[in-house]
Design an enzyme around this catalytic site. Sequence first.
Site, PDB file in Angstrom:
ATOM      1  N   ASN A  13      42.266  43.089  36.845  1.00 29.49           N
ATOM      2  CA  ASN A  13      43.145  43.709  35.852  1.00 29.49           C
ATOM      3  C   ASN A  13      43.074  42.814  34.624  1.00 29.49           C
ATOM      4  OD1 ASN A  13      45.177  44.799  34.333  1.00 29.49           O
ATOM      5  ND2 ASN A  13      46.855  44.049  35.611  1.00 29.49           N
ATOM      6  N   TRP A  14      42.294  43.264  33.660  1.00 29.70           N
ATOM      7  CA  TRP A  14      42.023  42.394  32.511  1.00 29.70           C
ATOM      8  C   TRP A  14      43.203  42.320  31.543  1.00 29.70           C
ATOM      9  CZ3 TRP A  14      36.255  43.170  30.579  1.00 29.70           C
ATOM     10  CH2 TRP A  14      35.389  42.856  31.619  1.00 29.70           C
ATOM     11  N   LYS A  15      44.156  43.222  31.667  1.00 29.79           N
ATOM     12  CA  LYS A  15      45.316  43.277  30.771  1.00 29.79           C
ATOM     13  C   LYS A  15      44.847  43.389  29.314  1.00 29.79           C
ATOM     14  CE  LYS A  15      47.818  40.863  34.316  1.00 29.79           C
ATOM     15  NZ  LYS A  15      48.955  40.033  34.689  1.00 29.79           N
ATOM     16  N   HIS A  98      52.263  49.075  36.620  1.00 27.17           N
ATOM     17  CA  HIS A  98      52.191  47.607  36.645  1.00 27.17           C
ATOM     18  C   HIS A  98      53.525  47.031  36.152  1.00 27.17           C
ATOM     19  CE1 HIS A  98      51.074  43.513  35.641  1.00 27.17           C
ATOM     20  NE2 HIS A  98      50.104  43.667  36.517  1.00 27.17           N
ATOM     21  N   GLU A 100      54.230  44.740  34.214  1.00 28.17           N
ATOM     22  CA  GLU A 100      54.330  44.490  32.770  1.00 28.17           C
ATOM     23  C   GLU A 100      54.665  45.777  32.020  1.00 28.17           C
ATOM     24  OE1 GLU A 100      50.548  42.525  32.459  1.00 28.17           O
ATOM     25  OE2 GLU A 100      51.385  40.862  33.606  1.00 28.17           O
ATOM     26  N   GLU A 170      52.694  43.613  44.207  1.00 32.96           N
ATOM     27  CA  GLU A 170      52.680  42.498  43.269  1.00 32.96           C
ATOM     28  C   GLU A 170      54.100  41.996  43.035  1.00 32.96           C
ATOM     29  OE1 GLU A 170      48.820  42.604  40.809  1.00 32.96           O
ATOM     30  OE2 GLU A 170      50.369  43.618  39.684  1.00 32.96           O
ATOM     31  N   GLY A 176      51.045  35.910  37.019  1.00 32.38           N
ATOM     32  CA  GLY A 176      50.746  35.048  35.878  1.00 32.38           C
ATOM     33  C   GLY A 176      51.543  33.757  35.860  1.00 32.38           C
ATOM     34  N   SER A 216      48.772  35.898  40.991  1.00 31.46           N
ATOM     35  CA  SER A 216      48.157  34.565  41.063  1.00 31.46           C
ATOM     36  C   SER A 216      47.189  34.411  42.227  1.00 31.46           C
ATOM     37  CB  SER A 216      49.240  33.474  41.100  1.00 31.46           C
ATOM     38  OG  SER A 216      50.062  33.554  39.961  1.00 31.46           O
ATOM     39  N   GLY A 237      44.577  39.266  38.092  1.00 33.13           N
ATOM     40  CA  GLY A 237      44.738  39.155  36.643  1.00 33.13           C
ATOM     41  C   GLY A 237      43.882  38.019  36.104  1.00 33.13           C
ATOM     42  N   GLY A 238      44.516  36.888  35.877  1.00 27.13           N
ATOM     43  CA  GLY A 238      43.860  35.740  35.236  1.00 27.13           C
ATOM     44  C   GLY A 238      42.482  35.407  35.793  1.00 27.13           C
TER      45      GLY A 238
HETATM   46  P1  PGA Z   1      47.703  37.372  37.877  1.00 28.44           P
HETATM   47  O1  PGA Z   1      48.020  38.912  37.562  1.00 28.44           O
HETATM   48  O2  PGA Z   1      46.582  37.361  38.894  1.00 28.44           O
HETATM   49  O3  PGA Z   1      47.304  36.780  36.554  1.00 28.44           O
HETATM   50  O4  PGA Z   1      48.951  36.781  38.430  1.00 28.44           O
HETATM   51  C1  PGA Z   1      47.981  39.877  38.580  1.00 28.44           C
HETATM   52  C2  PGA Z   1      48.328  41.213  37.998  1.00 28.44           C
HETATM   53  O5  PGA Z   1      49.199  41.283  37.114  1.00 28.44           O
HETATM   54  O6  PGA Z   1      47.753  42.246  38.392  1.00 28.44           O
END
Ligand code: PGA
Length: 254
Positions: A13-15, A98, A100, A170, A176, A216, A237-238
């Site tokens: 998930n590149w956001k 998601h 966010e 999640e 994050g 994470s 994500g990251g």
């Molecule tokens: P993260 O994000 O791996 O950076 O914690 C996961 C996500 O939001 O899908």
Amino acid sequence: MDKSKRKAIIAGNWKMNKTPSEAKALLEEIKPLVADADCEVIACVPYVDLAVAVEAVKGSNVKIGAENVHWEEKGAFTGEISTGMLKEIGVEYVVLGHSERRQYFGETDETVNKRTKAALAAGLKPIVCVGELLWERECDITEEVIARQIKLDLWDVTEDELKNVVIAYEPVWAIGTGKTATADQAEEVCAFIRAQLAKLYNQEAADAVTIQYGGSMNDGNADELLGKADVDGGLIGGASLVAEKFAAIVKAAG
Ligand code: PGA
């Protein structure tokens, strides 16, 4: 059910990261590293990167997903993107609900449900995200929160449609933050999600659903998390922005 019968899926998930040219470069790096993966590999990228991304992964085993989609087919919805637009350029998956989007953009279970229904009707595979806030975990209502999200987000989704749904657990406090849920915590909630699906549908249907963990997840903890019986993949994500790290997670799922 034997876990190996479910499809393991690792999705990045590149956001809001990577311009189209950067997206192309990262996918070119990722492709050879994951070429012999035993699991499904997906990169969910920003809207403007999608066309370039679909082109870049042609002929490879990497699939492309979007990070959201609107529920209406077309019309006066400035700034929104429809399922038809995604389908036409070759997008296969879409991340929905998601945290966010829920936290910063007013996403509710009702709108997640509308998006999920629309995505399925259009032949897109939704990755539906659920998860509790830190204070909800501290108040010991994780199960209530998750049960509610699963029920509402999948409202009116048929058993047949469920075959194309991926669930991502999640925990919001783990996204994050570098704070990963322990493998046991992830397993506990992923198993709970499966039990809810069994209640809403039946055991066989529930056993066939891929449930990812996200928050994470990285090359250092993926092995342990993915080793759990009900953790069938990851939403990353990251770590998905660094080709070697993402590839290492894909390897852990194989
Ligand atoms: P993260 O994000 O791996 O950076 O914690 C996961 C996500 O939001 O899908």
